[in-house]
Design an enzyme around this catalytic site. Structure first.
Site, PDB file in Angstrom:
ATOM      1  N   ASP A  97      -3.201  -0.799   8.758  1.00  0.00           N
ATOM      2  CA  ASP A  97      -2.224   0.284   8.856  1.00  0.00           C
ATOM      3  C   ASP A  97      -1.157   0.009   9.917  1.00  0.00           C
ATOM      4  O   ASP A  97      -0.020   0.445   9.801  1.00  0.00           O
ATOM      5  CB  ASP A  97      -2.924   1.611   9.204  1.00  0.00           C
ATOM      6  CG  ASP A  97      -3.785   2.113   8.061  1.00  0.00           C
ATOM      7  OD1 ASP A  97      -3.640   1.620   6.934  1.00  0.00           O
ATOM      8  OD2 ASP A  97      -4.620   3.006   8.314  1.00  0.00           O
ATOM      9  N   ARG A 141       0.848  -1.200   0.000  1.00  0.00           N
ATOM     10  CA  ARG A 141       0.000   0.000   0.000  1.00  0.00           C
ATOM     11  C   ARG A 141       0.887   1.254   0.000  1.00  0.00           C
ATOM     12  O   ARG A 141       2.089   1.193   0.130  1.00  0.00           O
ATOM     13  CB  ARG A 141      -0.929   0.017   1.224  1.00  0.00           C
ATOM     14  CG  ARG A 141      -2.192  -0.850   1.064  1.00  0.00           C
ATOM     15  CD  ARG A 141      -3.363  -0.270   1.830  1.00  0.00           C
ATOM     16  NE  ARG A 141      -3.683   1.083   1.369  1.00  0.00           N
ATOM     17  CZ  ARG A 141      -4.431   1.960   2.037  1.00  0.00           C
ATOM     18  NH1 ARG A 141      -4.964   1.618   3.186  1.00  0.00           N
ATOM     19  NH2 ARG A 141      -4.654   3.166   1.553  1.00  0.00           N
ATOM     20  N   GLU A 173      -4.207  13.692   5.673  1.00  0.00           N
ATOM     21  CA  GLU A 173      -3.112  13.445   4.721  1.00  0.00           C
ATOM     22  C   GLU A 173      -3.084  14.523   3.630  1.00  0.00           C
ATOM     23  O   GLU A 173      -4.130  15.006   3.199  1.00  0.00           O
ATOM     24  CB  GLU A 173      -3.292  12.067   4.075  1.00  0.00           C
ATOM     25  CG  GLU A 173      -3.144  10.951   5.085  1.00  0.00           C
ATOM     26  CD  GLU A 173      -3.590   9.609   4.554  1.00  0.00           C
ATOM     27  OE1 GLU A 173      -2.919   8.614   4.822  1.00  0.00           O
ATOM     28  OE2 GLU A 173      -4.630   9.544   3.870  1.00  0.00           O
ATOM     29  N   ARG A 201     -14.009   4.658  -2.726  1.00  0.00           N
ATOM     30  CA  ARG A 201     -12.703   4.715  -3.388  1.00  0.00           C
ATOM     31  C   ARG A 201     -12.778   3.991  -4.735  1.00  0.00           C
ATOM     32  O   ARG A 201     -12.321   2.868  -4.879  1.00  0.00           O
ATOM     33  CB  ARG A 201     -11.637   4.137  -2.471  1.00  0.00           C
ATOM     34  CG  ARG A 201     -11.433   5.012  -1.244  1.00  0.00           C
ATOM     35  CD  ARG A 201     -10.346   4.495  -0.311  1.00  0.00           C
ATOM     36  NE  ARG A 201     -10.157   5.453   0.780  1.00  0.00           N
ATOM     37  CZ  ARG A 201      -9.286   5.306   1.768  1.00  0.00           C
ATOM     38  NH1 ARG A 201      -8.507   4.230   1.810  1.00  0.00           N
ATOM     39  NH2 ARG A 201      -9.184   6.224   2.717  1.00  0.00           N
ATOM     40  N   ARG A 251       3.392  -4.555   3.730  1.00  0.00           N
ATOM     41  CA  ARG A 251       2.812  -4.945   5.022  1.00  0.00           C
ATOM     42  C   ARG A 251       2.943  -6.455   5.182  1.00  0.00           C
ATOM     43  O   ARG A 251       2.436  -7.211   4.365  1.00  0.00           O
ATOM     44  CB  ARG A 251       1.356  -4.472   5.082  1.00  0.00           C
ATOM     45  CG  ARG A 251       1.271  -2.968   4.896  1.00  0.00           C
ATOM     46  CD  ARG A 251      -0.133  -2.414   5.022  1.00  0.00           C
ATOM     47  NE  ARG A 251      -0.053  -0.942   5.092  1.00  0.00           N
ATOM     48  CZ  ARG A 251      -1.094  -0.152   5.289  1.00  0.00           C
ATOM     49  NH1 ARG A 251      -2.307  -0.668   5.433  1.00  0.00           N
ATOM     50  NH2 ARG A 251      -0.925   1.161   5.359  1.00  0.00           N
ATOM     51  N   GLU A 282      -3.065   2.920  -6.100  1.00  0.00           N
ATOM     52  CA  GLU A 282      -3.602   1.657  -5.608  1.00  0.00           C
ATOM     53  C   GLU A 282      -4.791   1.265  -6.485  1.00  0.00           C
ATOM     54  O   GLU A 282      -5.694   2.073  -6.694  1.00  0.00           O
ATOM     55  CB  GLU A 282      -4.061   1.815  -4.161  1.00  0.00           C
ATOM     56  CG  GLU A 282      -2.910   2.174  -3.211  1.00  0.00           C
ATOM     57  CD  GLU A 282      -3.356   2.486  -1.790  1.00  0.00           C
ATOM     58  OE1 GLU A 282      -2.553   2.311  -0.866  1.00  0.00           O
ATOM     59  OE2 GLU A 282      -4.519   2.934  -1.616  1.00  0.00           O
ATOM     60  N   TYR A 302      -4.974   5.469  -2.913  1.00  0.00           N
ATOM     61  CA  TYR A 302      -3.958   6.514  -2.839  1.00  0.00           C
ATOM     62  C   TYR A 302      -3.215   6.634  -4.178  1.00  0.00           C
ATOM     63  O   TYR A 302      -3.031   5.648  -4.885  1.00  0.00           O
ATOM     64  CB  TYR A 302      -2.949   6.175  -1.742  1.00  0.00           C
ATOM     65  CG  TYR A 302      -3.459   6.320  -0.331  1.00  0.00           C
ATOM     66  CD1 TYR A 302      -4.820   6.250  -0.033  1.00  0.00           C
ATOM     67  CD2 TYR A 302      -2.575   6.528   0.720  1.00  0.00           C
ATOM     68  CE1 TYR A 302      -5.274   6.392   1.281  1.00  0.00           C
ATOM     69  CE2 TYR A 302      -3.014   6.663   2.034  1.00  0.00           C
ATOM     70  CZ  TYR A 302      -4.361   6.585   2.297  1.00  0.00           C
ATOM     71  OH  TYR A 302      -4.797   6.723   3.594  1.00  0.00           O
ATOM     72  N   ARG A 327      -6.674  15.983   2.591  1.00  0.00           N
ATOM     73  CA  ARG A 327      -7.795  15.081   2.874  1.00  0.00           C
ATOM     74  C   ARG A 327      -8.681  15.689   3.954  1.00  0.00           C
ATOM     75  O   ARG A 327      -8.196  16.082   5.019  1.00  0.00           O
ATOM     76  CB  ARG A 327      -7.223  13.738   3.336  1.00  0.00           C
ATOM     77  CG  ARG A 327      -8.219  12.746   3.895  1.00  0.00           C
ATOM     78  CD  ARG A 327      -7.525  11.420   4.158  1.00  0.00           C
ATOM     79  NE  ARG A 327      -8.373  10.471   4.859  1.00  0.00           N
ATOM     80  CZ  ARG A 327      -8.150   9.148   4.901  1.00  0.00           C
ATOM     81  NH1 ARG A 327      -7.087   8.648   4.304  1.00  0.00           N
ATOM     82  NH2 ARG A 327      -8.955   8.341   5.557  1.00  0.00           N
TER      83      ARG A 327
END
Ligand SMILES: *[C@@H]1O[C@H](CO)[C@@H](O)[C@H](O)[C@H]1NC(C)=O
Ligand SMILES: *[C@@H]1O[C@H](CO)[C@@H](O)[C@H](O)[C@H]1NC(C)=O
Length: 383
Positions: free
Chosen positions: A74, A49, A235, A311, A68, A362, A340, A251
C-alpha cells in the site's frame, strides 16, 4: 426502423424507466469480460490495485487504478492509471498515467472519483502520505478533468481547506445529490488513519472548489490502538437512494459484532452519520475488504468477495427494498481470489443503458491482485 421494432423498443423503455424495476425479473448474466490491467512487473509498474469506475456526463467510461511502481504494498511510489472507453466498454484507450508521485516512500493512494453532472467535471480525490510512514502530514489531493477525461489539471492540495487529518477517500465513487436535501452537493466518503479510523465524508456545495468535513462515524476507542473485535469502520462506498438518503456500505475492519458489512445512513445530505441509523448486514458476509455498491432504477446492487474469511468468491447481490433484505439469487462473478470492486452504469436514454451494469474488480488465480478485470452484466438476460 419498422413499426413493430419501434413499438417494441418504446415499450421496453417505458417498462424499464416508468415502473419500479421490481416488476421486472432481474436475472443477471455476465455478458462479457476484459482484463484492463495485468500486474507482474512489466514496464514501469509492479502491481495494479484499487480499481475505480465511472461514466462521464458524455457517456464515456473511465477506469482508474493505482499503478504501484515497485511492489504490491500500500505504501511506496505510484501512478494513477487511466483507461478510457467511448463505446461503453467495447474498446479501450491505452493506459495513461494522470498523476505521478515520483519516488515517495509513502506515495499516493486512491481514492474516489466523482462526476459533477452540472459542469461535467470528473474529479479524483486521493491522498499522499496517508500512513504517515517516514512523512507527515497526510495530504488530501484533488485532480480534475473538464474535457471528459482527456486532460487533467495539476494536482491541488486540499489540506488548507480540510486541515491535517489523515483521510483516504473511498475507494469507489463519490456521489452528487440528485434528491433533496442538498441537491447538487458532492459527497465523498472515506476513512481515517489506523488509530484515528472511522468513516468521514467531505462535502462540496460549489462543484469541487471548496471542501469541508461533514458526517463522521468514529472508531472506538478513537485515536488509540485497537484490539481485535473493536469498532473500526473503514473503507466505504456511499450511494444515494431515491428518498434522498445516503446509504454508506462500510468495511468492518476488526469484525466488530459480525464478519459482515456495516451500513450507516445519512438523512441530511452527508452532514451527519447518526449511530441510530447504523445496522450490521448479516447477509453481506465479508472478510474486511472494500466493496462495491450502486443504486439503479430503484434496485440496490452490491459486490464483494462473499466469504467471511478470505478474499475469494466475488459475488453480485441485489435488493428490491433499499437494502432491507437481499434477493436469494446471486451472481457469482469469479469463484477464485478476488478483492476490491466498484460498480457503475450509465443513466442514459437508450435501452442498453437500462440493461447493463459494469463491475471492475481485482482478480487472480493465486492472488487477488494479479489483474484488474471488467465485467459487463446484462441485468435482464431473460427479456
Ligand atoms: C460464495 O457466495 C455465495 C453467495 O453468498 C455463498 O452461498 C457461497 O457459500 C460462497 N462460497 C464461498 C466458497 O465462499
Ligand atoms: C435523454 O433524453 C432527453 C430528452 O430527449 C435529453 O434531454 C437528454 O440529453 C438525453 N440524455 C442522454 C444521456 O442522452
Amino acid at each position: 426502423m419498422d413499426f413493430i421494432r419501434q413499438f417494441g423498443v418504446v415499450l421496453v423503455i417505458a417498462v424499464l424507466s416508468g415502473a419500479r424495476a421490481d416488476k421486472l425479473q432481474i436475472d443477471p448474466l455476465i455478458y462479457e469480460e476484459q482484463l484492463l490491467w495485468v500486474s507482474g512487473g512489466a514496464g514501469l509498474v509492479n502491481t495494479y490495485r484499487i480499481p475505480l469506475l465511472t461514466f462521464t456526463t458524455r457517456g464515456s467510461l473511465l477506469a482508474f487504478s493505482e499503478a504501484r511502481k515497485t511492489s504490491s504494498f500500500d505504501i511506496g511510489a505510484k501512478f494513477i492509471a487511466l483507461r478510457r472507453s467511448t463505446d461503453r466498454g467495447a474498446t479501450w484507450s491505452p493506459t495513461s498515467f494522470i498523476v505521478d508521485d515520483g519516488s515517495l516512500v509513502d506515495g499516493l493512494n486512491l481514492g474516489s472519483v466523482v462526476v459533477d453532472e452540472e459542469t461535467g467535471a470528473v474529479i479524483v480525490i486521493y491522498s499522499l502520505c496517508f500512513h504517515r510512514y517516514h512523512c507527515k502530514p497526510s495530504i488530501t489531493m484533488m485532480v480534475q478533468s473538464l474535457d471528459d477525461g482527456f486532460t487533467w489539471s495539476a494536482p491541488r492540495n486540499l489540506n488548507p481547506q480540510l486541515g491535517l487529518m489523515s483521510f483516504l477517500a473511498g475507494p469507489g465513487f463519490g456521489i452528487q445529490k440528485r434528491h433533496p436535501p442538498a441537491v447538487g452537493r458532492l459527497v465523498v466518503c472515506g476513512h481515517g488513519s489506523l488509530a484515528g479510523d472511522g468513516v468521514f465524508c467531505i462535502l462540496s456545495d460549489d462543484h469541487g472548489n471548496t471542501w469541508r468535513y461533514g458526517g463522521e462515524l468514529k472508531s472506538i476507542p478513537y485515536n488509540q490502538p485497537k484490539n481485535d473485535l473493536d469498532f473500526e469502520p473503514d473503507e466505504c462506498q456511499p450511494v444515494e437512494l431515491d428518498d434522498g438518503s445516503i446509504v454508506i456500505n462500510v468495511r468492518n475492519q476488526n469484525h466488530y459484532h459480525c464478519r459482515c458489512r456495516i451500513v450507516v445512513r445519512s438523512l441530511d445530505g452527508g452532514e451527519s452519520l447518526p449511530v441510530e441509523e447504523l445496522v450490521f448486514d448479516h447477509t453481506l458476509e465479508d472478510s474486511a475488504v472494500a466493496a462495491g455498491a450502486l443504486e439503479k432504477e430503484g434496485v440496490l446492487y452490491f459486490t464483494n468477495p462473499a466469504n467471511a474469511n478470505s478474499r475469494v468468491n466475488l459475488t453480485l447481490r441485489w435488493s428490491l427494498n433499499r437494502g432491507k433484505s437481499w434477493v436469494k439469487d446471486t451472481l457469482k462473478i469469479w469463484a477464485g481470489p478476488s478483492g476490491y470492486s466498484c460498480i457503475t452504469s450509465l443513466k442514459g436514454n437508450e435501452t442498453v443503458d437500462h440493461k447493463y451494469i459494469y463491475v471492475i474488480y481485482e482478480k487472480g488465480q493465486k492472488d487477488y491482485f494479479e489483474s484488474i478485470s471488467l465485467v459487463k452484466i446484462d441485468l435482464y438476460s431473460d427479456q
